[in-house]
Design a protein around this motif. Structure first.
Motif, PDB file in Angstrom:
ATOM      1  N   ALA A  33       0.814  -1.219   0.000  1.00 56.87           N
ATOM      2  CA  ALA A  33       0.000   0.000   0.000  1.00 56.87           C
ATOM      3  C   ALA A  33       0.849   1.270   0.000  1.00 56.87           C
ATOM      4  CB  ALA A  33      -0.928   0.011   1.214  1.00 56.87           C
ATOM      5  N   GLN A  34       2.087   1.165   0.435  1.00 49.15           N
ATOM      6  CA  GLN A  34       2.908   2.368   0.612  1.00 49.15           C
ATOM      7  C   GLN A  34       3.033   3.228  -0.649  1.00 49.15           C
ATOM      8  OE1 GLN A  34       6.597   1.304   2.524  1.00 49.15           O
ATOM      9  NE2 GLN A  34       5.525   0.404   4.266  1.00 49.15           N
ATOM     10  N   PRO A  35       3.284   2.662  -1.832  1.00 48.99           N
ATOM     11  CA  PRO A  35       3.384   3.534  -3.013  1.00 48.99           C
ATOM     12  C   PRO A  35       2.080   4.275  -3.312  1.00 48.99           C
ATOM     13  CG  PRO A  35       4.240   1.356  -3.508  1.00 48.99           C
ATOM     14  CD  PRO A  35       3.593   1.282  -2.155  1.00 48.99           C
ATOM     15  N   LEU A  36       0.963   3.698  -2.941  1.00 49.86           N
ATOM     16  CA  LEU A  36      -0.327   4.321  -3.207  1.00 49.86           C
ATOM     17  C   LEU A  36      -0.619   5.477  -2.261  1.00 49.86           C
ATOM     18  CD1 LEU A  36      -2.390   1.063  -3.747  1.00 49.86           C
ATOM     19  CD2 LEU A  36      -1.319   2.501  -5.475  1.00 49.86           C
ATOM     20  N   GLY A  50       0.547   3.219 -12.935  1.00 45.70           N
ATOM     21  CA  GLY A  50       0.745   4.634 -13.227  1.00 45.70           C
ATOM     22  C   GLY A  50      -0.288   5.448 -12.485  1.00 45.70           C
ATOM     23  N   ARG A  51      -0.157   6.759 -12.510  1.00 47.87           N
ATOM     24  CA  ARG A  51      -1.093   7.630 -11.815  1.00 47.87           C
ATOM     25  C   ARG A  51      -2.451   7.604 -12.492  1.00 47.87           C
ATOM     26  NH1 ARG A  51       2.584  10.866  -8.645  1.00 47.87           N
ATOM     27  NH2 ARG A  51       3.957   9.210  -7.978  1.00 47.87           N
ATOM     28  N   LEU A  52      -3.506   7.580 -11.669  1.00 45.55           N
ATOM     29  CA  LEU A  52      -4.880   7.614 -12.187  1.00 45.55           C
ATOM     30  C   LEU A  52      -5.468   9.007 -12.019  1.00 45.55           C
ATOM     31  CD1 LEU A  52      -6.235   4.255 -10.735  1.00 45.55           C
ATOM     32  CD2 LEU A  52      -5.635   4.738 -13.116  1.00 45.55           C
ATOM     33  N   ASN A 110      -3.977   3.266 -18.603  1.00 46.21           N
ATOM     34  CA  ASN A 110      -2.693   2.867 -18.018  1.00 46.21           C
ATOM     35  C   ASN A 110      -2.334   1.438 -18.378  1.00 46.21           C
ATOM     36  OD1 ASN A 110      -2.483   5.389 -16.923  1.00 46.21           O
ATOM     37  ND2 ASN A 110      -2.626   4.734 -14.794  1.00 46.21           N
ATOM     38  N   GLU A 111      -3.312   0.546 -18.364  1.00 46.45           N
ATOM     39  CA  GLU A 111      -3.027  -0.840 -18.726  1.00 46.45           C
ATOM     40  C   GLU A 111      -2.606  -0.943 -20.188  1.00 46.45           C
ATOM     41  OE1 GLU A 111      -6.552  -2.926 -17.438  1.00 46.45           O
ATOM     42  OE2 GLU A 111      -5.720  -3.173 -15.425  1.00 46.45           O
TER      43      GLU A 111
END
Length: 116
Positions: A33-36, A50-52, A110-111
């Motif tokens: 979860a940390q990167p989010l 990637g960023r949403l 992103n996908e």
């Protein structure tokens, strides 16, 4: 961008104690979860390959910033305040279904980028 956020949020994120509290919270979260939870441009964001979208609270509105161009979503025209900015006035219900549609479209974008 942080300077345009509500002053109390901007100050809290800028003060060493506030930054340390945010860093500690992120460090205590599950590793996946940390990167989010990282804050970019002084705003929280959601990420999937990637960023949403980024989001922030202001005095008169909630800002939503797709990591792309908001003008690609014509159903959001009422809320557009620029090519990459959507503003949802406080005191009105959020258009949750439209926001969900936008986020799902951003996931697909992103996908598609990651498979190229």
């Amino acid at each position: 961008m942080a300077r345009r956020l509500r002053p109390e949020l901007s100050e809290a994120l800028s003060e060493p104690a506030g930054k340390q509290a945010v860093d500690s919270y992120i460090a205590a979260a599950p590793r996946d979860a940390q990167p989010l939870l990282r804050i970019s441009y002084g705003m929280p964001h959601y990420e999937h390959k990637g960023r949403l979208v980024y989001f922030a609270a202001f005095k008169t509105h909630i800002g939503l910033y797709p990591a792309g161009y908001a003008d690609k979503y014509p159903e959001m025209k009422r809320y557009m305040a620029g090519a990459g900015t959507l503003r949802f006035p406080l005191g009105e219900p959020l258009p949750v279904a439209l926001i969900g549609k936008l986020v799902k479209a951003r996931v697909k974008e992103n996908e598609a980028k990651k498979t190229r």
